[in-house]
Design an enzyme around this catalytic site. Structure first.
Site, PDB file in Angstrom:
ATOM      1  N   LYS A 199       0.859  -1.194   0.000  1.00  0.00           N
ATOM      2  CA  LYS A 199       0.000   0.000   0.000  1.00  0.00           C
ATOM      3  C   LYS A 199       0.890   1.237   0.000  1.00  0.00           C
ATOM      4  O   LYS A 199       1.675   1.443   0.920  1.00  0.00           O
ATOM      5  CB  LYS A 199      -0.912  -0.006   1.235  1.00  0.00           C
ATOM      6  CG  LYS A 199      -1.649   1.316   1.478  1.00  0.00           C
ATOM      7  CD  LYS A 199      -2.608   1.243   2.670  1.00  0.00           C
ATOM      8  CE  LYS A 199      -3.248   2.604   2.968  1.00  0.00           C
ATOM      9  NZ  LYS A 199      -4.137   2.574   4.145  1.00  0.00           N
ATOM     10  N   ASP A 255      -2.880  10.204   3.360  1.00  0.00           N
ATOM     11  CA  ASP A 255      -4.269   9.764   3.508  1.00  0.00           C
ATOM     12  C   ASP A 255      -5.059  10.782   4.324  1.00  0.00           C
ATOM     13  O   ASP A 255      -4.986  10.789   5.555  1.00  0.00           O
ATOM     14  CB  ASP A 255      -4.298   8.381   4.194  1.00  0.00           C
ATOM     15  CG  ASP A 255      -5.714   7.833   4.351  1.00  0.00           C
ATOM     16  OD1 ASP A 255      -6.647   8.419   3.753  1.00  0.00           O
ATOM     17  OD2 ASP A 255      -5.874   6.818   5.057  1.00  0.00           O
ATOM     18  N   LYS A 293     -10.683  12.644   7.588  1.00  0.00           N
ATOM     19  CA  LYS A 293     -10.207  12.329   8.936  1.00  0.00           C
ATOM     20  C   LYS A 293     -10.229  13.582   9.801  1.00  0.00           C
ATOM     21  O   LYS A 293     -10.111  14.689   9.278  1.00  0.00           O
ATOM     22  CB  LYS A 293      -8.752  11.831   8.872  1.00  0.00           C
ATOM     23  CG  LYS A 293      -8.565  10.457   8.285  1.00  0.00           C
ATOM     24  CD  LYS A 293      -7.090  10.063   8.287  1.00  0.00           C
ATOM     25  CE  LYS A 293      -6.880   8.683   7.691  1.00  0.00           C
ATOM     26  NZ  LYS A 293      -7.448   7.579   8.491  1.00  0.00           N
ATOM     27  N   ASP A 315       1.437   6.454   5.451  1.00  0.00           N
ATOM     28  CA  ASP A 315       0.490   5.476   4.932  1.00  0.00           C
ATOM     29  C   ASP A 315       1.025   4.737   3.692  1.00  0.00           C
ATOM     30  O   ASP A 315       0.331   3.943   3.094  1.00  0.00           O
ATOM     31  CB  ASP A 315      -0.846   6.179   4.623  1.00  0.00           C
ATOM     32  CG  ASP A 315      -2.035   5.270   4.833  1.00  0.00           C
ATOM     33  OD1 ASP A 315      -1.897   4.253   5.533  1.00  0.00           O
ATOM     34  OD2 ASP A 315      -3.118   5.584   4.294  1.00  0.00           O
ATOM     35  N   ASP A 338     -12.312   6.630   3.330  1.00  0.00           N
ATOM     36  CA  ASP A 338     -11.097   6.483   4.143  1.00  0.00           C
ATOM     37  C   ASP A 338     -10.621   5.021   4.167  1.00  0.00           C
ATOM     38  O   ASP A 338      -9.519   4.732   4.626  1.00  0.00           O
ATOM     39  CB  ASP A 338     -11.366   6.996   5.563  1.00  0.00           C
ATOM     40  CG  ASP A 338     -10.085   7.266   6.332  1.00  0.00           C
ATOM     41  OD1 ASP A 338      -8.999   7.241   5.705  1.00  0.00           O
ATOM     42  OD2 ASP A 338     -10.172   7.504   7.551  1.00  0.00           O
ATOM     43  N   GLU A 343      -9.369   3.338   1.884  1.00  0.00           N
ATOM     44  CA  GLU A 343      -8.818   3.400   0.529  1.00  0.00           C
ATOM     45  C   GLU A 343      -7.705   2.386   0.301  1.00  0.00           C
ATOM     46  O   GLU A 343      -7.449   1.984  -0.836  1.00  0.00           O
ATOM     47  CB  GLU A 343      -8.292   4.823   0.251  1.00  0.00           C
ATOM     48  CG  GLU A 343      -6.871   5.138   0.757  1.00  0.00           C
ATOM     49  CD  GLU A 343      -6.707   5.040   2.267  1.00  0.00           C
ATOM     50  OE1 GLU A 343      -7.717   5.096   2.987  1.00  0.00           O
ATOM     51  OE2 GLU A 343      -5.562   4.891   2.724  1.00  0.00           O
ATOM     52  N   ARG A 398      -7.455  -0.792   1.061  1.00  0.00           N
ATOM     53  CA  ARG A 398      -7.939  -2.073   0.534  1.00  0.00           C
ATOM     54  C   ARG A 398      -8.341  -1.944  -0.933  1.00  0.00           C
ATOM     55  O   ARG A 398      -8.286  -2.909  -1.682  1.00  0.00           O
ATOM     56  CB  ARG A 398      -9.088  -2.592   1.419  1.00  0.00           C
ATOM     57  CG  ARG A 398     -10.298  -1.715   1.430  1.00  0.00           C
ATOM     58  CD  ARG A 398     -11.221  -2.014   2.618  1.00  0.00           C
ATOM     59  NE  ARG A 398     -10.711  -1.441   3.869  1.00  0.00           N
ATOM     60  CZ  ARG A 398     -11.323  -1.550   5.043  1.00  0.00           C
ATOM     61  NH1 ARG A 398     -12.459  -2.196   5.138  1.00  0.00           N
ATOM     62  NH2 ARG A 398     -10.802  -1.003   6.119  1.00  0.00           N
TER      63      ARG A 398
HETATM   64  N1  BES Z   1      -4.439   4.610   6.780  1.00  0.00           N
HETATM   65  C1  BES Z   1      -5.562   4.286   7.559  1.00  0.00           C
HETATM   66  C2  BES Z   1      -5.250   3.312   8.688  1.00  0.00           C
HETATM   67  C3  BES Z   1      -4.303   3.785   9.739  1.00  0.00           C
HETATM   68  C4  BES Z   1      -4.767   4.251  10.936  1.00  0.00           C
HETATM   69  C5  BES Z   1      -2.936   3.672   9.567  1.00  0.00           C
HETATM   70  C6  BES Z   1      -3.889   4.651  11.917  1.00  0.00           C
HETATM   71  C7  BES Z   1      -2.066   4.060  10.542  1.00  0.00           C
HETATM   72  C8  BES Z   1      -2.542   4.557  11.729  1.00  0.00           C
HETATM   73  C9  BES Z   1      -6.658   3.644   6.695  1.00  0.00           C
HETATM   74  O1  BES Z   1      -6.685   4.050   5.387  1.00  0.00           O
HETATM   75  C10 BES Z   1      -7.967   4.003   7.307  1.00  0.00           C
HETATM   76  O2  BES Z   1      -8.257   5.160   7.374  1.00  0.00           O
HETATM   77  N2  BES Z   1      -8.705   3.005   7.763  1.00  0.00           N
HETATM   78  C11 BES Z   1      -9.955   3.230   8.400  1.00  0.00           C
HETATM   79  C12 BES Z   1     -10.905   2.184   7.907  1.00  0.00           C
HETATM   80  C13 BES Z   1     -12.334   2.459   8.253  1.00  0.00           C
HETATM   81  C14 BES Z   1     -12.840   3.661   7.490  1.00  0.00           C
HETATM   82  C15 BES Z   1     -13.170   1.249   7.921  1.00  0.00           C
HETATM   83  C16 BES Z   1      -9.750   3.120   9.906  1.00  0.00           C
HETATM   84  O3  BES Z   1      -8.905   2.339  10.339  1.00  0.00           O
HETATM   85  O4  BES Z   1     -10.406   3.842  10.632  1.00  0.00           O
HETATM   86 ZN    ZN Z   2      -7.821   5.818   5.050  1.00  0.00          ZN
HETATM   87 ZN    ZN Z   3      -4.842   4.696   4.604  1.00  0.00          ZN
END
Ligand code: BES
Ligand code: ZN
Ligand code: ZN
Length: 503
Positions: free
Chosen positions: A271, A276, A283, A294, A353, A355, A357
């Site tokens: 990834k 992000d 966010k 990220d 968010d 993204e 996956r």
């Molecule tokens: N990049 C984030 C995940 C992340 C969170 C990485 C904290 C490092 C530290 C990812 O893209 C994300 O935002 N995931 C969401 C998924 C949700 C919307 C289902 C999350 O983890 O809240």
């Molecule tokens: Zn995200």
């Molecule tokens: Zn992310």
């Protein structure tokens, strides 16, 4: 950092600082039990120089505990540093890696620029310890304050490994060489991860990967929007479309002649979200700056390829990094939008968010198209994995027992900590959409890291696959005695070792 090997007696090592490791041989479990300190050297002069201070009882040989002796009597070195490995039973190569790192991070702020480390004697494999020391030292030399204009470069100039003349020199040399390659690859990944979003766009990440590939003789192609359209990568494109920065599909290939026709073809998929924001599902402002890391999974793959090119395992490896910036804008993908992935599956985007996956869906599918028949991906995919496992273990998911067994072997060599989480079909209903084949978030918040893994699983078919969710470990907010704060480069070593198990 220069490294040298000295097969000389310890007392004659001319150095600003000579480090020696110590263990606690006491097997008592009681808290206040008196430690039985043993230095891991057979050299009488070193033992004698430390004996008076050690007899005071103030040094317990705890892991990363240090004791400094100035002008040690009978030694040529200006200082003797004793570093603990903890209880003898737990003093393995991984404890040595940390202890070697502790030596470096002890020396750096004190202006010591060259030092020597005594290879541990006793029940230690000389090659493995040499490798651990080289790795620990190089990893510890990394600092993330690159943009301080008053930065003082406190990098260590040279480290000598002092080994007894009776050990197998070629094993020690080979260990150091491996350790240097692997730790430099990890630091390379850390350097990429450390860059802020304005200095590490998808295009720049592609350039850095291409430069690395050219330097180490790997094939590398960097594609952008047009190629993604050609490959019908609708999921990857959906993430990229909100940004003015074009995406980069980075493909690096290692094709050794030594690979036999029936050896697996390994696909590494990372990834590479260079920033992000969350997109339209934006966010909160607090901590958003962290989202420059990220792309840590993508950087891990680029770093791993750098080491693979030098270690030359007899197995073909294809790395794919899906790099994009996740931004809100008038062109951005919206919640509720439906897109078609490269595999043909329809996806309902419930949360922009989620993204990572999306880009990985197309990356994993493409790796299979290119012929990969073993897959591993690495991603800072979910906050939920850190809720589940904290910041000690990263998450690993596997759809295949054999591939997972290879990974547990890899962990023994790398010393990294991963904990397995399930990807059983019972979880699939979480990502069933009422309008498309799947949705990009779970029906509930529960098991968020598993829901994300289930989404990826849709794109690997029956190919043996491992998914590494490194969101909780890719960045370290506080310094450790053996490692600076900032990007950790987690997963680089385990990915390299996993690939090598197929050689
Ligand atoms: N990049 C984030 C995940 C992340 C969170 C990485 C904290 C490092 C530290 C990812 O893209 C994300 O935002 N995931 C969401 C998924 C949700 C919307 C289902 C999350 O983890 O809240
Ligand atoms: Zn995200
Ligand atoms: Zn992310």
């Amino acid at each position: 950092m220069n490294s040298q090997l000295l097969f000389t007696p310890a007392p004659s090592a001319q150095t600003e600082l000579l480090a020696v490791f110590a263990v606690d041989n006491s097997t008592s479990k009681e808290k206040d039990a008196k430690p039985e300190i043993a230095l891991l050297t057979s050299d009488d002069a070193v033992k004698k120089a430390a004996s008076y201070v050690l007899s005071s009882g103030e040094f317990k040989a705890d892991a990363s505990e240090t004791l400094l002796i100035h002008a040690p009597e009978g030694l040529t070195a200006a200082r003797l540093l004793v570093v603990g490995l903890g209880k003898a039973a737990k003093a393995d190569a991984h404890a040595i890696r940390k202890a070697a790192g502790t030596v470096i991070r002890f020396a750096k702020p004190r202006g010591i620029r060259s030092l020597a480390i005594l290879a541990p004697e006793g029940n230690f494999d000389p090659g493995q310890s040499a490798r651990a020391i080289a790795e620990g030292a190089i990893l510890a030399d990394f600092d993330s304050d690159t943009y301080r204009t008053d930065r003082k470069d406190r990098s260590i100039e040279s480290v000598s490994l002092v080994a007894s003349a009776s050990v197998d020199k070629s094993a020690v040399e080979a260990g150091v060489r491996e350790g240097v390659i692997i730790a430099e690859a990890q630091n390379f990944a850390r350097t990429l991860i450390n860059e802020p979003g304005n200095r590490m766009t998808p295009t720049i990440l592609g350039q850095r990967a291409a430069e690395m590939a050219a330097e180490y003789g790997l094939k590398c192609e960097v594609h952008s929007t047009e190629k993604l359209r050609e490959l019908k990568m609708g999921a990857f494109l959906a993430v990229a479309q909100g940004s003015d920065e074009p995406p980069a599909l980075i493909v690096i290939q290692y094709e050794p002649e030594s690979a036999k026709p029936d050896t697996p073809i390994i696909g590494l998929v990372g990834k590479g979200i260079t920033f992000d924001t969350g997109g339209i599902s934006i966010k909160p402002a607090d901590n958003m700056e962290k989202m420059k890391y990220d792309m840590a999974g993508g950087a891990a793959m680029i770093g791993a390829m750098r080491a693979i090119a030098q270690l030359k395992p007899a197995v073909k490896v294809i790395a794919i990094v899906c790099a994009a910036e996740n931004m809100p804008s008038g062109k951005a993908v919206k919640p509720g939008d439906i897109v078609f992935a490269g595999s043909g599956k329809s996806i309902e985007v419930l949360n922009t968010d989620a993204e990572g996956r999306m880009v990985l869906a197309d990356g994993l599918h493409y790796a299979r198209e290119l012929g990969a028949n073993r897959l591993i991906d690495a991603a800072t995919l979910t906050g939920a994995v850190a809720i589940a496992l904290g910041q000690i273990n990263a998450g690993v998911f596997a759809n295949d027992e054999d591939a997972y067994q290879h990974f547990t072997k890899a962990l023994q060599a790398s010393g990294e900590k991963f904990w397995r989480l399930p990807v059983e079909d019972e979880y699939r209903e979480q990502i069933r959409s009422s309008i498309a084949d799947i949705q990009n978030t779970g029906l509930t918040r529960y098991g968020g890291a598993i829901n994300a893994a289930m989404f990826l699983k849709e794109f690997v078919g029956d190919t043996p696959w491992l998914h590494l969710d490194i969101a909780g470990l890719a960045w370290q907010d506080a310094e450790k005695p053996w490692l600076a704060k900032g990007p950790t480069g987690v997963a680089v070593r385990s990915i390299i070792e996993w690939v090598r198990t197929y050689s």
